[in-house]
Design an enzyme around this catalytic site. Sequence first.
Site, PDB file in Angstrom:
ATOM      1  N   LYS A 280      -7.203   1.726  -8.241  1.00 38.37           N
ATOM      2  CA  LYS A 280      -7.581   0.492  -7.568  1.00 38.37           C
ATOM      3  C   LYS A 280      -8.954   0.047  -8.068  1.00 38.37           C
ATOM      4  CE  LYS A 280      -6.523  -0.353  -3.280  1.00 38.37           C
ATOM      5  NZ  LYS A 280      -6.392  -0.320  -1.798  1.00 38.37           N
ATOM      6  N   GLU A 365       3.603   1.643  12.563  1.00 37.87           N
ATOM      7  CA  GLU A 365       3.284   1.062  13.858  1.00 37.87           C
ATOM      8  C   GLU A 365       4.188   1.572  14.966  1.00 37.87           C
ATOM      9  OE1 GLU A 365       1.807  -1.721  10.691  1.00 37.87           O
ATOM     10  OE2 GLU A 365       3.728  -0.702  11.083  1.00 37.87           O
ATOM     11  N   ARG A 393       5.797  -5.189  14.831  1.00 39.99           N
ATOM     12  CA  ARG A 393       6.668  -4.179  14.237  1.00 39.99           C
ATOM     13  C   ARG A 393       6.992  -3.045  15.223  1.00 39.99           C
ATOM     14  NH1 ARG A 393       4.931  -2.897   8.197  1.00 39.99           N
ATOM     15  NH2 ARG A 393       7.089  -3.451   7.814  1.00 39.99           N
TER      16      ARG A 393
END
Length: 628
Positions: A280, A365, A393
């Site tokens: 990243k 979640e 979710r």
Amino acid sequence: MLLEQINQPEDLKRLSLPELETLASEIRQFLIEKLSVTGGHLSSNLGVVELTIALHTLFHSPYDKLLFDVGHQAYVHKILTGRKDKFDTLRKYKGLCGFIKRSESEHDVWEAGHSSTSLSAAMGMALARDLKGEHNKVIAIIGDGAITGGMALEAMNHIGHEKKNIMVILNDNEMSIAPNVGALHNYLSKIRSDRHYLKAKEEVEHLLKKIPAIGGTLAKTAEKLKDSLKYFVLNGVWFEELGFTYIGPVDGHNLPVLMDTLKQAEKVNGPVLVHVVSTKGKGYTPAEQDSHSWHGPGPYKIESGQVLKSVGPPMYTEVFGNTLIELGEQDPRVIAVTPAMPGGSGLLKFAKQFPSRMIDVGIAEQHAATLCAGLASEGLKPVFAVYSTFLQRAYDQVVHDICRPKLNVTFAIDRAGFVGPDGETHQGVYDIAFMRNLPNMVLMMPKDERELRNMMQTALEYNDGPIAYRYPRISGTGVNLNEAPKAIPIGTWETVREGDYAAVLAVGPMVQIAEEAAEQLSKEGMNLRVVNARFIKPLDEAYLLQIANDSMPIITMEEGAIQGGFGSAVVEFYAEKGVVGLPVKMMGVPDYFVEHGSVKEQREEVGLTVQNLIAEVKKIMPRKRQRA
């Protein structure tokens, strides 16, 4: 520059390998320069430059389906599919969306703002392809964090069972490759993906099983030997057990090796997973050194890496995080739970001070919600810190595992209301509608950051079931935060400005807008009452009945969906009580998805402004009062 010559993916196929590598460098510089002005998801996109170039060079979008699991890693995809000239408008009102958007390009075949969805969609597309007798490739690009999500695992289980021709690219940006292991894997990958080898292996196994008496035993022995070697040398055994051919890991920044590996994967019959290891922030030192902070920065100075931040009151998220530490110090039962958003939810300081009481479950979640239920069932006070858009979710778990058994779980709903540049996939405008209809639920929203602290204290002291406070993605109003938080009586509203012409029942930041409108109307001799309707559920029924007795016109104002929202609750209450003839105007978010832009622009689009409120007040007031 080569980048100037690239307008569609087909343009890549004319370039040599060295030219593609040069193009990768140009794209990185393009991203660094453009995002320094607009802000956006920088580190994740710098990490997928070579991978995206390789995919668009080798395959044929949009005939071949490229599904990016999380849209914030698709900037390079946008650049290569004819949208580089629009990057000055990235995440701006009416400009280029920061996520994949089907209406924006034919190459955007799957919209994703929430992670872990691409594999299910890929399976659906592969099934459709086969049913229609077509032969296109279906390729899902998913991150190492997203693949741990329950939905992704469910999809992998199904894909492996059905043996559909699907390629999964696992973009792993948290690992490094040891050269010797990587070389061995590359060698094994070539063998295992070679069609001739696979065919020969099947033929040998078939012949062994035909040998009378001992053939079956020999076949089993050969299979055990093969499995033993595989477990000894391969990281990808787990994927293989799920039915995938595993290839990798491969260096995600070595374009020649990456393209060679993808060519091998294309030969595989059935589901194949290519494990790509990337960095990243690749190519920009500040982002490489701190990919977390550079995940989605605002505008910044390229040379120094200094992010340009506005000076002013603290964000609501920061106030939440600091206050939770205070509450944690006074009550050891306080446990913070987050689904992979410790930084975004303001919990990093809490995690440092109470490491054993900070639980990050990853992108899960549903698990987070029911985990909170388990904690609460044992007498603890879990605080589920979650973005409004991600709470969607876990709806079944909120209903079934928390509200139904009436467990003392606190929901800290961040990014409630408009979220600005993240746009329609992240707007927090639906939680009022899907939370207020749940039995046993208490739902609050503060007018300022001091009231947020008071609501947090309220939730800590509340022991009669689930309770939620929602707060926006903006800076506070600058009120004094030195006072210790105090609990608020459940279901009570506050009059912040007296008036008798009409009453504005405002929720959260809308209180400030209503106060500004009232100030302007007062100059015209109109006294507007402003009510801080801080409890969305339960309503302050006594207050509502008093307004009805006074025959005062009402305007409800919320930064949430009108349908099923706070205003709807008010209208439902009056209908239930048989109150008729009382004018009620609901102001909120209309029945469509509001796109990206600034919060100010989003409010203007739906009419949540001072001037629009003034206009509505003048419409709703009886004419005799307007003439008075």
